[in-house]
Design a protein around this motif. Structure first.
Motif, PDB file in Angstrom:
ATOM      1  N   PHE A  63      -3.042   4.105   7.415  1.00 57.50           N
ATOM      2  CA  PHE A  63      -2.082   4.677   6.465  1.00 57.50           C
ATOM      3  C   PHE A  63      -2.017   6.198   6.463  1.00 57.50           C
ATOM      4  O   PHE A  63      -1.033   6.760   6.008  1.00 57.50           O
ATOM      5  CB  PHE A  63      -2.368   4.172   5.048  1.00 57.50           C
ATOM      6  CG  PHE A  63      -2.137   2.697   4.930  1.00 57.50           C
ATOM      7  CD1 PHE A  63      -0.846   2.212   4.835  1.00 57.50           C
ATOM      8  CD2 PHE A  63      -3.190   1.805   4.975  1.00 57.50           C
ATOM      9  CE1 PHE A  63      -0.605   0.857   4.773  1.00 57.50           C
ATOM     10  CE2 PHE A  63      -2.964   0.433   4.911  1.00 57.50           C
ATOM     11  CZ  PHE A  63      -1.671  -0.039   4.807  1.00 57.50           C
TER      12      PHE A  63
ATOM     13  N   VAL B 112       0.880   4.247  -2.908  1.00 60.79           N
ATOM     14  CA  VAL B 112       0.600   5.671  -2.710  1.00 60.79           C
ATOM     15  C   VAL B 112       1.708   6.501  -3.353  1.00 60.79           C
ATOM     16  O   VAL B 112       1.479   7.600  -3.845  1.00 60.79           O
ATOM     17  CB  VAL B 112       0.444   6.000  -1.205  1.00 60.79           C
ATOM     18  CG1 VAL B 112       0.295   7.495  -0.978  1.00 60.79           C
ATOM     19  CG2 VAL B 112      -0.755   5.262  -0.621  1.00 60.79           C
TER      20      VAL B 112
ATOM     21  N   VAL C 152       0.844  -1.207   0.000  1.00 58.93           N
ATOM     22  CA  VAL C 152       0.000   0.000   0.000  1.00 58.93           C
ATOM     23  C   VAL C 152       0.878   1.256   0.000  1.00 58.93           C
ATOM     24  O   VAL C 152       0.622   2.197  -0.759  1.00 58.93           O
ATOM     25  CB  VAL C 152      -0.983   0.012   1.190  1.00 58.93           C
ATOM     26  CG1 VAL C 152      -1.760   1.331   1.227  1.00 58.93           C
ATOM     27  CG2 VAL C 152      -1.946  -1.165   1.099  1.00 58.93           C
ATOM     28  N   VAL C 153       1.919   1.253   0.815  1.00 55.75           N
ATOM     29  CA  VAL C 153       2.830   2.407   0.860  1.00 55.75           C
ATOM     30  C   VAL C 153       3.450   2.634  -0.523  1.00 55.75           C
ATOM     31  O   VAL C 153       3.522   3.765  -1.014  1.00 55.75           O
ATOM     32  CB  VAL C 153       3.924   2.197   1.936  1.00 55.75           C
ATOM     33  CG1 VAL C 153       5.032   3.240   1.807  1.00 55.75           C
ATOM     34  CG2 VAL C 153       3.304   2.257   3.332  1.00 55.75           C
TER      35      VAL C 153
ATOM     36  N   GLY D 142       0.355   2.151  -7.856  1.00 52.41           N
ATOM     37  CA  GLY D 142      -0.941   2.706  -7.488  1.00 52.41           C
ATOM     38  C   GLY D 142      -2.048   2.229  -8.418  1.00 52.41           C
ATOM     39  O   GLY D 142      -3.157   1.916  -7.976  1.00 52.41           O
TER      40      GLY D 142
ATOM     41  N   LEU E  60      -2.807  -1.297  -7.421  1.00 55.04           N
ATOM     42  CA  LEU E  60      -3.609  -1.368  -6.191  1.00 55.04           C
ATOM     43  C   LEU E  60      -5.048  -0.948  -6.475  1.00 55.04           C
ATOM     44  O   LEU E  60      -5.994  -1.539  -5.947  1.00 55.04           O
ATOM     45  CB  LEU E  60      -3.020  -0.481  -5.087  1.00 55.04           C
ATOM     46  CG  LEU E  60      -3.754  -0.600  -3.731  1.00 55.04           C
ATOM     47  CD1 LEU E  60      -3.532  -1.981  -3.107  1.00 55.04           C
ATOM     48  CD2 LEU E  60      -3.320   0.484  -2.749  1.00 55.04           C
TER      49      LEU E  60
END
Lengths: 202, 202
Positions: A170, A115, A111-112, A121, A124
Motif C-alpha cells: 500500500f 487510509v 484498505v485504500v 479508517g 479498519l
C-alpha cells in the motif's frame, strides 16, 4: 439475548445489513472505492435507497460497516506447533488475501478507503487491532512453550511479521510474493527469540 | 547541460515550479489533501491559475510534483560505523518525519494522497524506492565490513526496518514511538545477521 418482543437475531434488520454488506463488497470488487455509491448498493441489495442513505450515509459508511461485520467473523488461527510455522501461515494469509484475484480487489479497496476516509479508517483500526490481538495468541503460546523469552511483546512481534508486507502493498506499491511473506515471518521470529521485543523492566 | 540559448537551470521555469511546490506543501500542511485545490495553490504561489491548471492539472498532480521534487533533494545517509546504528538513525528519521508537528502533517497528507490517487502513488513509489535504494547503502557497507552475510538482500533489510512503522502510522492508525523505531531497526539487523535475508542460491 433477545427476550419476548425483542429483535430476533438474524431477523429483518440483520438480513438487511447483510444484504447491504454483500452488495458493498460486490460493488467494491467491480468498481473500487471511488466507484462505490449508495445508489448502486441500494439497487444491488434490493434495500430501499432512503434506508441505505439513512443508515449508512455514504460510501465511507458502507465500507466501514463492511469492515465492522468482517471483524465479527471467525478467523482460523493457525496452530502448527511452532511460532515460526504459525507466523508463516499468518503472513501467507495476508499476502494471499490481497493478491487473490477473487477477494484481493475488495480487500485492497477497503484498505485504500480506510487510509482516505476517517470513518472507514476507524473501522479498519478496529478490524485489524482485533485480528492482531487474536494473532498475538500464537506468540503467547510460544512463550508458554519456552520458544520465546518471557516478557516478549506479542503485539510488536505480529506487527513486525506483517508490517513490511502492508508497506509494499500500500505504501511503496511493490509486488509481494510468498517468499517475502515467509522471510517477514522468519525475521519477526528470529528477532523475538533474540529478545528484541522483550518489554523494558520497570 | 544547457547550451547557448538553452533554458538556464534555476531560471524562470524552475522558479515557478519551486513556488508551486512550496505553496502545495503549505496548503497540505494547513488543509490536508482533501483541502488542496489548484485555486489556492495559484493564489498562494502567485503563479497564474491557468498555468497551474495546464501544468499540474489537479490536486493529485500537485502532490505528485511535490514528491518528484523531494526525490531530487539530498538526503543525509547516516554513517555511524555499525548497521545497527545506521538503521536506528533511519527508522528514527521516519518516525520523526511523520510525528514532527511542523513537517509531519504535510508528509502524512502526501502518503494519504498517494494511497488514494494513482498519479500521486506513482510519484511516492518513485520517491520511496529512490530513498530505499540509498538506504540500502548502509546494508552494503555492513556486508563489506563483514557485519552481515554475503548475499544479504539489502532491499528486504531496509523494508523490514521501516515497514512496521508505516503499517502503524497509515494502516492500523496506531501511535509510534522512538522505542518502536529502535526495535524495528534492531529486528531487521538481528534477522539479517542470522541470514534470513540471504538470497536463495541458484
Amino acid at each position: 439475548m433477545s427476550g419476548v418482543g425483542g429483535a430476533r437475531p438474524g431477523g429483518r434488520t440483520a438480513r438487511t445489513r447483510d444484504a447491504v454488506r454483500r452488495a458493498t463488497l460486490a460493488e467494491l470488487a467491480d468498481k473500487g472505492f471511488d466507484g462505490l455509491t449508495v445508489e448502486a448498493v441500494a439497487a444491488r441489495s434490493g434495500v430501499h435507497k432512503t434506508t441505505v442513505y439513512r443508515r449508512w450515509r455514504n460510501a465511507a459508511g458502507l465500507a466501514a460497516d463492511a469492515l465492522d461485520l468482517a471483524a465479527e467473523e471467525a478467523w482460523p488461527l493457525p496452530d502448527t506447533g511452532t511460532v515460526q510455522g504459525d507466523l508463516r501461515a499468518i503472513t501467507a494469509m495476508v499476502v494471499h488475501g490481497f493478491e487473490d484475484p477473487e477477494r484481493g480487489p475488495t480487500a485492497r479497496a477497503l484498505v485504500v478507503a480506510a487510509v482516505h476516509e476517517p470513518i472507514t479508517g476507524e473501522a479498519l483500526h478496529g478490524f485489524l487491532t482485533g485480528r492482531l490481538a487474536q494473532a498475538e495468541e500464537v506468540v503467547e503460546r510460544a512463550i508458554a512453550r519456552g520458544e520465546l523469552p518471557v516478557g516478549t511483546d506479542a503485539g510488536e512481534v505480529v506487527r513486525t511479521a506483517v508490517g513490511a508486507l502492508y508497506y509494499r502493498l500500500f505504501i511503496t506499491n511493490e509486488p509481494v510474493c510468498a517468499g517475502q511473506a515467509r522471510r517477514s515471518a522468519d525475521a519477526a521470529v528470529v528477532a523475538a527469540r533474540a529478545g528484541v521485543f522483550v518489554r523494558d523492566q520497570a
